[in-house]
Structures are given as structure tokens and as C-alpha cells.
Design an enzyme around this catalytic site. Structure first.
Site, PDB file in Angstrom:
ATOM      1  N   GLU A  75       0.811  -1.204   0.000  1.00 29.49           N
ATOM      2  CA  GLU A  75       0.000   0.000   0.000  1.00 29.49           C
ATOM      3  C   GLU A  75       0.858   1.273   0.000  1.00 29.49           C
ATOM      4  O   GLU A  75       0.538   2.243  -0.661  1.00 29.49           O
ATOM      5  CB  GLU A  75      -0.928  -0.008   1.219  1.00 29.49           C
ATOM      6  CG  GLU A  75      -2.173   0.817   0.978  1.00 29.49           C
ATOM      7  CD  GLU A  75      -3.017   0.939   2.232  1.00 29.49           C
ATOM      8  OE1 GLU A  75      -2.763   0.209   3.203  1.00 29.49           O
ATOM      9  OE2 GLU A  75      -3.916   1.788   2.236  1.00 29.49           O
ATOM     10  N   ASP A  76       1.938   1.262   0.756  1.00 25.28           N
ATOM     11  CA  ASP A  76       2.676   2.506   0.983  1.00 25.28           C
ATOM     12  C   ASP A  76       4.029   2.617   0.270  1.00 25.28           C
ATOM     13  O   ASP A  76       4.692   3.644   0.371  1.00 25.28           O
ATOM     14  CB  ASP A  76       2.921   2.705   2.493  1.00 25.28           C
ATOM     15  CG  ASP A  76       1.610   2.884   3.247  1.00 25.28           C
ATOM     16  OD1 ASP A  76       0.613   3.247   2.598  1.00 25.28           O
ATOM     17  OD2 ASP A  76       1.593   2.651   4.462  1.00 25.28           O
TER      18      ASP A  76
END
Ligand code: MN
Length: 516
Positions: A75-76
Site C-alpha cells: 500500500e505505501d
């Protein structure tokens, strides 16, 4: 949290190969999160490391721990699932994918305020949907716990939103998985942000009360210990203090009077086996006067989440009211760690394979789906070929899970109708069903329910079952209850099976005659 702290804790649990993998995953994640910071100013990696540490302390399998280390990379950072699969295997990438999906869906709900209380149902639904592997939820709980622990670094409006979501979604989720300790941790942290003034007030109130009763309780404990020793019962007695949040909830029920709460502090007696639990109950009742209405046998009838114990509240000769909880070691372990407890793995000699510890605690019918998930997950771990598709079909092919507005899960066959649900909740609910709402909308009696639906039944005292309802139920359970009720009402004749067949034949004959 630092790498060496995680490694030190892990060293006692996993084998060399697994530790090497963990070492690799931590270095990989550290590299990828490089430069990112938490709101606290700490390097970002401290968060996934904390999550991994928690998962190790819960005794989770190594794949869950690896997924915990990697849970925010997709996600990051620019890391892809393929990369994770190549480096750490399909099981780990599968778990990371599940955790990522849960966060993404959360992020999609921008204005959480306007979402509540629907958020609860949507999120619960979502968690069930993406969590074909229950470990995804467990990793998510570890993630949420650390976010709550570091909540002071976020702006106040965000604190409240996250706290509220934790209380309405994650605490019940932990409860459903039987993870009592985690549920309590989430509730205490969340409540302290939602209503800090009340939290402080109750904490002080509790402290005052406990100071008084601790000494008295100590005396009772010594007395009981002595008596059990005399009976040659091997036991361990602990005091347990009610959590602030559960005190808050209970106070609301008794109009705020703390004198009406008998279990601020309870004594917990842990014994070797079931029979001894009942023996101890008998001994306590011969020593003190029990409050009859407060005796609860959760061993014979476990709570829906699998919790087992005997509860009793007694009055001592000097008029002290004391609650006792009696349980075996296994029951205790389950009450604290729930499903996570069944993930403890034991190393087999000269083998990389791990076998699950046989749990003495059985899962209630409502939680059978979890066992199913675990079995599939363990097959995956053993390297058996199971396609994602097969997973879906196996788990949800012919069963659906629907929720009551309170969030209780009910398991029904696919194609089940609203009346099937109503009769499953209670035969009286079925009997007096008047109308249904599904996900907030009016729902016809003949429209099937779907996985994840939130079903609300409106009942009317005067509403009675009708003959044509027989066409509107699909489960044997509902049909049996309905027919019994119809017979009682005189709508259906009480006929034997054979008589019914003869009558049906006669009817069919008549029909064909008429058609000629
Ligand atoms: Mn996270």
C-alpha cells in the site's frame, strides 16, 4: 520497536530457516519503508515491527508474522504482490493482499462520521469477504492495536474516528474470534479517546472501590484456597479486575449505581479438568450462599464465541458479594487468546512441517466456518495446490453468512429466505414475523438473502404464521417449527406421515379428474 527485539522473541518459537526468512523480511521492509515516518516522528518500520512483535507474542505461525512485517509495503511503497510472492511465497502474499484490501476499503470511506453506523456492517461484511483466511483478521487486529497505542500523535478528530471505528468494528471482531484479551485492550484504548473525562472518572472510582475490597477479597481467596487444598484439588486462583469500558457499559444498565455491580473484582479458579470445575462449584456453594440467578454454566452451554467457564456469585458470612469464574487451563487460554491460541505450532523433530496443537476447546457451530478456513489455510501451508477460486467455492459455495443488526453472525444455506433467518434467530421471532429489512431496505418474503446481508426482522404480537409460508422457507429447521405452529393454530391438520401421503394422492387424483 527494533529488529533485535522481534528477533529475540521469535528465537524461542521458530526454527532456523524460519528465523532466516524473518530476518530477510525485516531487512526488505526496512529498506522499502526507508525515509517514511510515523506521525510520532519515528521511522515507519517501527510500526510493522510492532505488529510482527504482537503476532509473535500471540504465537501465530511464521507466515502471519512475515505478513505482519510486510503488511504496509504494497500500500505505501512501490513493492508489488508478485514481488512478495517471489520472495516469500504465495501464502505470505495472500495474507498481505487481504490486509491491503481491508485498508483500501477503509480509505474509501472518507467521511467515517456519516458512515456510522453503516460502517460497522460494511466493514464486518468486508472483513468476512476478504478474509478467506482468518489470519488476515488477526493481522489486522494487531495492526489496529498498535495504531491505537500510538493514537496520541494524530489530530483529535482523527483520534475520535479511529477510536469509534475500533469500538464498533474491531472489538466485536476480536470478540467473535474469542480473543478476549485483545478485545479488552482495544476497548480500553478506544474508550479513553472517545470519552476521556468519563474514562478518568471511572478509573478513579474503580481505584477507590478496589482499595476497599482488595483486602476483603484476599481473605476470601485464602479461605477458598485452604478448603480446596483440603479436598486435594490442584488449582490456581487469580483476581481479575473489571475493565473500565465494561464497567461503563454495566453502569449504564444499572442506572449508574456502582453498588449494584457485583463483579468489579472476581476470583478466577483454574483447575485441571471439567469435572473438577463442577466439584469446585459444589464446594463454593457449600461454603457460601450462592445467588441462584447468577449461576451460569458456560461449560455445558458455551457462549456463541466459544467462551467456556462456570460463573457463580456468592455472599460471604460478612456479607461480601464475590463472583467466581471456574475454568480449565484450556478454557482460560481460549478465553484470553481465542482463535489465535489455535495457531500455536509445535516443531516436529527433523522436519520443517509444523502440526497444530490439538485444541481441547471445541468451536461452536457459529464458528465452524473459521475451522474450515483454517483447514484450507493449513493445506496451503503444507504446499498443497489450492487455487484461489477453489478457496472461494469451498468456503462460501453453499453457505452464506448474514448478520443481525447487532452484528451477530448467522450461517444459512445459499438460497435461504428471510423467514429461514427469522426462525433461526428464534421460533417466536419466526412466528410473529411481520416484515423484513435487508441492509436497510424493505425485503420481500420470497427474495433470497445473500452473503453479508444485514437482516432486520420486524415482529408484531398479533401477526401469525400463514399456511402459504410453507413455500417461503427452505431450511428443515424453519419448516419443522412452522408446521408445528400451524398445527397448533389449527391451520394445518395434525396428520401422520402416511395419512398425508394418502391425502396428497387423493388430491392429485381429484385434480387430474377435474382437468379432464
Ligand atoms: Mn499498518
Amino acid at each position: 520497536m527494533r529488529k533485535n527485539e522481534v528477533m529475540a522473541l521469535a528465537a524461542a518459537i521458530y526454527d532456523e530457516d524460519q528465523l532466516a526468512e524473518l530476518d530477510h523480511a525485516i531487512d526488505f521492509s526496512t529498506e522499502k519503508h526507508k525515509g517514511q515516518k510515523r506521525m510520532s516522528g519515528e521511522p515507519y518500520i517501527s510500526h510493522p515491527l510492532s505488529v510482527a512483535y504482537t503476532l509473535v507474542s500471540w504465537g501465530m505461525d511464521i507466515d502471519s508474522v512475515l505478513a505482519g512485517v510486510l503488511h504496509d509495503t504494497v500500500e505505501d511503497t512501490e513493492v508489488t504482490l508478485d514481488e512478495i510472492e517471489n520472495l516469500f511465497g504465495r501464502d505470505v502474499s495472500f495474507l498481505v493482499d487481504g490486509v491491503t484490501k481491508v485498508s483500501k476499503a477503509r480509505a474509501g470511506m472518507r467521511d467515517l462520521d456519516s458512515y456510522l453506523p453503516q460502517t460497522k456492517d460494511n466493514l464486518s461484511k468486508l472483513l468476512i469477504a476478504v478474509s478467506h483466511d482468518v489470519r488476515v483478521i488477526i493481522i489486522k487486529l494487531a495492526d489496529r492495536l498498535h495504531n491505537l497505542e500510538t493514537l496520541q500523535h494524530l489530530p483529535q478528530d482523527k483520534q475520535k474516528k479511529i477510536a469509534r471505528e475500533s469500538l464498533s468494528v474491531f472489538a466485536p471482531m476480536a470478540d467473535r474470534l474469542g480473543m478476549g484479551r485483545v478485545r479488552m485492550q482495544i476497548e480500553e484504548l478506544a474508550f479513553s479517546y472517545i470519552d476521556p473525562v468519563e474514562f478518568k472518572r471511572l478509573k478513579t472510582l474503580m481505584k477507590k472501590r478496589l482499595g476497599k475490597s482488595t483486602r476483603k477479597l484476599g481473605a476470601v481467596r485464602v479461605e477458598v484456597e485452604k478448603e480446596l487444598k483440603k479436598e486435594k484439588i490442584d488449582c490456581e486462583i487469580n483476581g481479575r479486575v473489571k475493565s473500565i469500558y465494561s464497567l461503563y457499559k454495566k453502569l449504564k444498565k444499572v442506572n449508574g449505581n456502582i453498588d449494584d455491580i457485583y463483579d468489579l473484582m472476581a476470583l478466577r479458579i483454574i483447575v485441571p479438568d471439567n469435572e473438577t470445575c463442577y466439584r469446585v462449584l459444589g464446594i463454593l456453594h457449600s461454603m457460601y450462599q450462592p445467588m441462584i440467578a447468577r449461576i451460569k454454566d458456560y461449560i455445558a452451554v458455551p457462549k456463541p464465541n466459544g467462551y467456556q467457564s462456570l460463573h457463580t456469585t456468592v455472599i460471604t458470612p460478612n456479607e461480601q458479594i464475590v463472583e467466581f469464574q471456574i475454568r480449565t487451563r484450556e478454557m482460560h487460554e481460549y478465553a484470553e487468546s481465542g482463535l489465535a491460541a489455535s495457531f500455536h505450532y509445535h516443531e516436529q523433530k527433523n522436519s520443517k512441517n509444523y502440526t497444530r496443537k490439538k485444541s481441547a476447546v471445541h468451536l461452536p457451530a457459529e464458528l465452524q466456518w473459521i475451522t474450515q478456513m483454517q483447514e484450507v489455510a493449513s493445506k496451503l501451508r503444507e504446499g498443497e495446490e489450492i487455487s484461489q477460486n477453489q478457496l472461494n467455492v469451498d468456503l462460501f459455495g453453499d453457505r452464506i453468512f448474514v448478520f443481525s443488526p447487532k452484528g451477530d453472525i448467522y450461517n444459512l444455506p445459499e438460497g435461504a429466505l428471510p423467514l429461514d433467518f427469522a426462525y433461526l434467530v428464534h421460533s417466536d421471532v419466526g412466528k410473529h414475523s411481520y416484515s423484513f429489512r435487508v441492509n436497510g431496505n424493505i425485503h420481500a418474503f420470497d427474495k433470497p438473502l445473500h452473503n453479508g446481508d444485514v437482516v432486520e426482522v420486524t415482529t408484531r404480537k398479533l401477526s401469525q404464521p400463514k399456511k402459504d409460508w410453507q413455500e417461503l422457507v427452505t431450511t428443515t429447521h424453519a419448516r419443522t417449527k412452522l408446521r408445528m405452529q400451524l398445527r397448533k393454530l389449527g391451520v394445518l391438520q395434525a396428520v401422520s406421515g402416511a395419512a398425508a401421503i394418502i391425502r396428497d394422492k387423493a388430491m392429485r387424483k381429484n385434480k387430474s379428474k377435474n382437468q379432464k
